[in-house]
Design a protein around this motif. Sequence first.
Motif, PDB file in Angstrom:
ATOM      1  N   VAL A   1       0.804  -1.226   0.000  1.00  0.00           N
ATOM      2  CA  VAL A   1       0.000   0.000   0.000  1.00  0.00           C
ATOM      3  C   VAL A   1       0.839   1.280   0.000  1.00  0.00           C
ATOM      4  O   VAL A   1       0.307   2.367   0.234  1.00  0.00           O
ATOM      5  N   ASP A   2       2.113   1.184  -0.277  1.00  0.00           N
ATOM      6  CA  ASP A   2       3.013   2.344  -0.205  1.00  0.00           C
ATOM      7  C   ASP A   2       3.023   3.238  -1.442  1.00  0.00           C
ATOM      8  O   ASP A   2       3.770   4.206  -1.488  1.00  0.00           O
ATOM      9  N   ASP A   3       2.210   2.956  -2.428  1.00  0.00           N
ATOM     10  CA  ASP A   3       2.274   3.701  -3.688  1.00  0.00           C
ATOM     11  C   ASP A   3       1.455   4.989  -3.705  1.00  0.00           C
ATOM     12  O   ASP A   3       1.438   5.707  -4.700  1.00  0.00           O
ATOM     13  N   GLY A   4       0.757   5.303  -2.602  1.00  0.00           N
ATOM     14  CA  GLY A   4      -0.033   6.534  -2.554  1.00  0.00           C
ATOM     15  C   GLY A   4      -1.380   6.426  -3.235  1.00  0.00           C
ATOM     16  O   GLY A   4      -2.085   7.423  -3.385  1.00  0.00           O
ATOM     17  N   HIS A   5      -1.774   5.223  -3.645  1.00  0.00           N
ATOM     18  CA  HIS A   5      -3.076   5.018  -4.282  1.00  0.00           C
ATOM     19  C   HIS A   5      -4.026   4.301  -3.332  1.00  0.00           C
ATOM     20  O   HIS A   5      -3.600   3.685  -2.352  1.00  0.00           O
ATOM     21  N   LEU A   6      -5.295   4.361  -3.636  1.00  0.00           N
ATOM     22  CA  LEU A   6      -6.340   3.732  -2.828  1.00  0.00           C
ATOM     23  C   LEU A   6      -6.287   2.214  -2.988  1.00  0.00           C
ATOM     24  O   LEU A   6      -6.235   1.708  -4.110  1.00  0.00           O
ATOM     25  N   HIS A   7      -6.309   1.519  -1.869  1.00  0.00           N
ATOM     26  CA  HIS A   7      -6.328   0.053  -1.864  1.00  0.00           C
ATOM     27  C   HIS A   7      -7.562  -0.401  -1.089  1.00  0.00           C
ATOM     28  O   HIS A   7      -7.803   0.053   0.020  1.00  0.00           O
ATOM     29  N   ARG A   8      -8.307  -1.312  -1.697  1.00  0.00           N
ATOM     30  CA  ARG A   8      -9.573  -1.788  -1.125  1.00  0.00           C
ATOM     31  C   ARG A   8      -9.428  -3.259  -0.724  1.00  0.00           C
ATOM     32  O   ARG A   8      -8.830  -4.055  -1.450  1.00  0.00           O
ATOM     33  N   PHE A   9     -10.002  -3.595   0.415  1.00  0.00           N
ATOM     34  CA  PHE A   9      -9.955  -4.957   0.930  1.00  0.00           C
ATOM     35  C   PHE A   9     -11.360  -5.366   1.361  1.00  0.00           C
ATOM     36  O   PHE A   9     -12.180  -4.519   1.696  1.00  0.00           O
ATOM     37  N   GLU A  10     -11.605  -6.660   1.361  1.00  0.00           N
ATOM     38  CA  GLU A  10     -12.920  -7.171   1.734  1.00  0.00           C
ATOM     39  C   GLU A  10     -12.764  -8.134   2.902  1.00  0.00           C
ATOM     40  O   GLU A  10     -11.777  -8.887   2.975  1.00  0.00           O
ATOM     41  N   TYR A  11     -13.726  -8.102   3.799  1.00  0.00           N
ATOM     42  CA  TYR A  11     -13.704  -8.971   4.975  1.00  0.00           C
ATOM     43  C   TYR A  11     -15.132  -9.434   5.238  1.00  0.00           C
ATOM     44  O   TYR A  11     -16.074  -8.645   5.130  1.00  0.00           O
ATOM     45  N   THR A  12     -15.288 -10.703   5.581  1.00  0.00           N
ATOM     46  CA  THR A  12     -16.597 -11.220   5.967  1.00  0.00           C
ATOM     47  C   THR A  12     -16.635 -11.312   7.486  1.00  0.00           C
ATOM     48  O   THR A  12     -15.864 -12.075   8.097  1.00  0.00           O
ATOM     49  N   ALA A  13     -17.519 -10.517   8.078  1.00  0.00           N
ATOM     50  CA  ALA A  13     -17.632 -10.441   9.538  1.00  0.00           C
ATOM     51  C   ALA A  13     -18.226 -11.735  10.099  1.00  0.00           C
ATOM     52  O   ALA A  13     -18.813 -12.542   9.367  1.00  0.00           O
ATOM     53  N   LYS A  14     -18.108 -11.903  11.404  1.00  0.00           N
ATOM     54  CA  LYS A  14     -18.637 -13.097  12.072  1.00  0.00           C
ATOM     55  C   LYS A  14     -20.131 -13.275  11.820  1.00  0.00           C
ATOM     56  O   LYS A  14     -20.621 -14.390  11.765  1.00  0.00           O
ATOM     57  N   ASP A  15     -20.855 -12.158  11.644  1.00  0.00           N
ATOM     58  CA  ASP A  15     -22.298 -12.251  11.407  1.00  0.00           C
ATOM     59  C   ASP A  15     -22.631 -12.524   9.938  1.00  0.00           C
ATOM     60  O   ASP A  15     -23.791 -12.537   9.546  1.00  0.00           O
ATOM     61  N   GLY A  16     -21.604 -12.724   9.101  1.00  0.00           N
ATOM     62  CA  GLY A  16     -21.812 -13.033   7.689  1.00  0.00           C
ATOM     63  C   GLY A  16     -21.839 -11.822   6.769  1.00  0.00           C
ATOM     64  O   GLY A  16     -21.922 -11.969   5.553  1.00  0.00           O
ATOM     65  N   THR A  17     -21.760 -10.629   7.333  1.00  0.00           N
ATOM     66  CA  THR A  17     -21.790  -9.411   6.530  1.00  0.00           C
ATOM     67  C   THR A  17     -20.476  -9.235   5.777  1.00  0.00           C
ATOM     68  O   THR A  17     -19.401  -9.284   6.379  1.00  0.00           O
ATOM     69  N   VAL A  18     -20.579  -9.037   4.467  1.00  0.00           N
ATOM     70  CA  VAL A  18     -19.391  -8.750   3.664  1.00  0.00           C
ATOM     71  C   VAL A  18     -19.154  -7.250   3.740  1.00  0.00           C
ATOM     72  O   VAL A  18     -20.050  -6.453   3.440  1.00  0.00           O
ATOM     73  N   MET A  19     -17.993  -6.876   4.175  1.00  0.00           N
ATOM     74  CA  MET A  19     -17.671  -5.465   4.359  1.00  0.00           C
ATOM     75  C   MET A  19     -16.343  -5.147   3.684  1.00  0.00           C
ATOM     76  O   MET A  19     -15.567  -6.034   3.370  1.00  0.00           O
ATOM     77  N   ARG A  20     -16.117  -3.849   3.447  1.00  0.00           N
ATOM     78  CA  ARG A  20     -14.896  -3.402   2.780  1.00  0.00           C
ATOM     79  C   ARG A  20     -14.175  -2.373   3.660  1.00  0.00           C
ATOM     80  O   ARG A  20     -14.809  -1.608   4.367  1.00  0.00           O
ATOM     81  N   PHE A  21     -12.846  -2.375   3.536  1.00  0.00           N
ATOM     82  CA  PHE A  21     -12.062  -1.317   4.172  1.00  0.00           C
ATOM     83  C   PHE A  21     -11.007  -0.864   3.187  1.00  0.00           C
ATOM     84  O   PHE A  21     -10.687  -1.563   2.217  1.00  0.00           O
ATOM     85  N   ILE A  22     -10.505   0.343   3.414  1.00  0.00           N
ATOM     86  CA  ILE A  22      -9.541   0.930   2.489  1.00  0.00           C
ATOM     87  C   ILE A  22      -8.300   1.389   3.245  1.00  0.00           C
ATOM     88  O   ILE A  22      -8.354   1.689   4.443  1.00  0.00           O
ATOM     89  N   ILE A  23      -7.195   1.439   2.510  1.00  0.00           N
ATOM     90  CA  ILE A  23      -5.931   1.944   3.045  1.00  0.00           C
ATOM     91  C   ILE A  23      -5.276   2.769   1.946  1.00  0.00           C
ATOM     92  O   ILE A  23      -5.284   2.378   0.781  1.00  0.00           O
ATOM     93  N   ILE A  24      -4.726   3.913   2.345  1.00  0.00           N
ATOM     94  CA  ILE A  24      -3.947   4.735   1.424  1.00  0.00           C
ATOM     95  C   ILE A  24      -2.794   5.354   2.207  1.00  0.00           C
ATOM     96  O   ILE A  24      -2.973   5.762   3.363  1.00  0.00           O
ATOM     97  N   LYS A  25      -1.628   5.380   1.604  1.00  0.00           N
ATOM     98  CA  LYS A  25      -0.508   6.070   2.231  1.00  0.00           C
ATOM     99  C   LYS A  25      -0.632   7.547   1.880  1.00  0.00           C
ATOM    100  O   LYS A  25      -0.693   7.921   0.716  1.00  0.00           O
ATOM    101  N   LYS A  26      -0.686   8.370   2.910  1.00  0.00           N
ATOM    102  CA  LYS A  26      -0.891   9.802   2.717  1.00  0.00           C
ATOM    103  C   LYS A  26       0.436  10.506   2.451  1.00  0.00           C
ATOM    104  O   LYS A  26       1.510   9.932   2.635  1.00  0.00           O
ATOM    105  N   ASN A  27       0.344  11.746   2.030  1.00  0.00           N
ATOM    106  CA  ASN A  27       1.530  12.521   1.649  1.00  0.00           C
ATOM    107  C   ASN A  27       2.594  12.586   2.731  1.00  0.00           C
ATOM    108  O   ASN A  27       3.777  12.540   2.445  1.00  0.00           O
TER     109      ASN A  27
END
Length: 142
Positions: free
Chosen positions: A41-67
């Motif tokens: 994730v060091d390139d300064g661009h948006l990176h998206r990830f997916e996780y399935t919670a214990k309750d079965g909900t598919v959720m997304r989170f993002i990481i970006i390296k800031k300036n």
Amino acid sequence: MVMVVLTLTVGVARSTEVINLSPPEKYSLSQGVATITFAQVDDGHLHRFEYTAKDGTVMRFIIIKKNGGAYGVGLDACENCGDAGYYEKDGKIICKRCEVAINLATIGFKGGCNPIPFDYTTQNGRIVIQTSVLDALSSHFQ
């Protein structure tokens, strides 16, 4: 006459443009801990990830390296627009629902249309997220 038609056509094209979110990237998930290497994730661009919670909900989170070198980490959702998600265009992070450009420096902080932040740590060249933290936030994707 032709100019008016062209203007309307461009306006209609922009208002009907469909923005697709980038596909989720792979990461390590083991014993209740998600880890993403800095190198991923060091390139300064948006990176998206997916996780399935214990309750079965598919959720997304993002990481970006800031300036400044810090990481912006949050859900791919906000308090205002829900789970519409964010996309990157012309070096800006934009909310898919309201089309607001997010100030990169504020990703990881609460408020406005910012991604909902959550706790994480960094160690040994990795971002470390306890899945229990994500599980507790699954309601933002239901």
